[in-house]
Design a protein around this motif. Sequence first.
Motif, short mmCIF file in Angstrom:
data_model
loop_
_atom_site.label_atom_id
_atom_site.label_comp_id
_atom_site.label_asym_id
_atom_site.label_seq_id
_atom_site.Cartn_x
_atom_site.Cartn_y
_atom_site.Cartn_z
N GLY A 462 30.68 35.99 18.29
CA GLY A 462 30.25 36.63 19.53
C GLY A 462 28.93 37.35 19.29
N GLY A 463 27.94 37.08 20.11
CA GLY A 463 26.66 37.76 20.01
C GLY A 463 25.97 37.55 18.68
N ILE A 464 25.56 38.67 18.05
CA ILE A 464 24.85 38.61 16.78
C ILE A 464 25.76 38.17 15.64
CG2 ILE A 464 25.32 40.99 16.10
CD1 ILE A 464 22.02 38.99 15.71
N TRP A 495 30.57 29.91 20.35
CA TRP A 495 29.74 31.12 20.39
C TRP A 495 29.74 31.69 21.80
CZ3 TRP A 495 23.72 31.33 20.47
CH2 TRP A 495 23.29 32.64 20.22
N ALA A 496 30.16 32.94 21.94
CA ALA A 496 30.17 33.63 23.22
C ALA A 496 29.07 34.69 23.22
CB ALA A 496 31.53 34.29 23.48
N VAL A 497 28.26 34.71 24.28
CA VAL A 497 27.17 35.67 24.40
C VAL A 497 27.24 36.31 25.78
CG1 VAL A 497 25.66 34.48 22.78
CG2 VAL A 497 25.59 33.86 25.19
N PRO A 504 18.46 31.30 22.35
CA PRO A 504 17.38 30.84 21.47
C PRO A 504 17.58 31.16 19.99
CG PRO A 504 16.44 31.79 23.46
CD PRO A 504 17.90 32.07 23.49
N LEU A 505 18.56 32.01 19.66
CA LEU A 505 18.82 32.28 18.26
C LEU A 505 19.23 31.02 17.50
CD1 LEU A 505 20.79 35.67 18.44
CD2 LEU A 505 18.39 35.31 17.91
#
Length: 558
Positions: A462-464, A495-497, A504-505
């Motif tokens: 999740g996130g970073i 991946w959850a954002v 773009p990461l």
Amino acid sequence: MDENSGYEPLILKEEGAKKKSLWVSLAKWILGVAMWIIFAAWAAFIFLYPSDYGTHLYEKWSRATNGTLFGEAGSIFLLFSGPILLIAFLATAYLIISGKEEIHETKTSRYPRFRLWTFPVLVDGPFGVVSAAELIGIILFTAYIIWAVSVESIKNWNIVSSFSHNLPSKEQSALMLELTGLRLGLIGLFCLAFLFLPIARGSVLLRLIDIPFEHATRYHVWLGHLTMLLFTLHGLFYVIGWAMEGRLAQELRDWRNVGIANFPGVISLLAGLLMWITSLPGLRRINFELFFYTHQLYVVFVVFLALHVGDFIFCFAAGGIFLFMLDRFLRFCQSRKTVNVLSARCFPCGTVELSLSKPENLNYNALGWIFLQVRELSWLQWHPFSVSSSPLEGKHHLAILIKVLGGWTAKLEKIISSISEEQLETKPFLQPHSKITASIEGPYGHESPYHLTYEHLILVAGGIGISPFLAILSDILHRINDSKPCLPRNVLIVWAVKTSKELPLLQTVDMKSICPFFPDALNLEIQTYVTRQKEPSLVIAHIFFVLTLLYLHMSISQ
């Protein structure tokens, strides 16, 4: 020349490797057995020490070594602290012999294996998620505390009963309280012997059993609560007993040159209480810096504890404290060296990517992480970050992703953003960054690259939290491209954002440039979920389009 002569060196090399592997395995087995025997004997003696049999063994050992150059304090040190130091020495030899483990192409089992360290037994409880091995340790420690308190209470009752005809009941109660405080303090010293072992970040003992220190920190928390509870009761019972006898102020100010000195014990206990209170979950969550800085009082706690009990009794717990201080000294030496910031950039999602020069002695795998210090921001603050690049990506640099979440990271982003594009372009690529002075400490994390030992990987982030998985993905691609041992063949990344700005990461890993033919060797699927945005932007739509084409290309090629 015979046509088969070209294969002879390979055969000889293989036989030599087998002989070397046999000797290495034998040496590792001998060292492993020796360490287990020493640890079992040491733990058994500590468990039996409160009993009459344990006391008899201690007195027998003391008589045998008292006349030697070690003296009485030295004999106690050899008995209670020597075994853990000897195990640390043997563990160092074991790790040197083991060297760097290689991942071989072996067929994995179709059925899951039962592992004591990872198999969860308790999920919802006061200790959080507890594995089978951790539950065994909790039970053993609980059994020891109950056993030791029971045996020592019986001893205290027998002592007080022998004075029952000569002392008034009030003085008998005061004596009982003081004896109980004495026994609890001794039990607390045995707990203190283990307290510092889990937080020695580079400890060979943790590396030996392959437990990263960030996982072992919870053991320090558990032992810290237990140790401070025993020491607090130790001091409280003495205070009540002295107050009943009317000599409280006199005893608290007492500082003897020989024997037990009470005033240093008061200072040590106050420092311990301050560390204990600020480490409670509620206060630590509200103000982490208060917890961190007050925890540096461990120096005051240990020094005045040694002055309180003297070298004779302090030797009970000196081994673990020595290993921690040695680890702290080595980390201090490492952290004094600066590294170059080779490149830095900011993403629109509030994430900073730093490329740092890698010291020659810093060896890590894709599961590793480091502590980072930026001296322009703070000389005291060290922040942990997962490495987002593969160790095979470059011999002289590593990359980390930093999410802007607090004051320290916001200042870092401001420094990087203040540098104009023209200034960055005029500097050579591998030149130090003029505005950032960084130091790193580590690496930490698992010694073994577990991500390379399974054919199927499901990575959920999740996130970073995608940062270590980018390192894993890059490592797998580099190994496929370089024909290095690598078991993963099917990788699913979920991946959850919060917003699409974070997508773009994924571009920080250029899969095609790392391994152009990877779709033929790796079945990769990336599933992304945007949880707080209804309509994606045109840039994000383009990224989805590229990822879809890549996924279709991999599906067709298979």
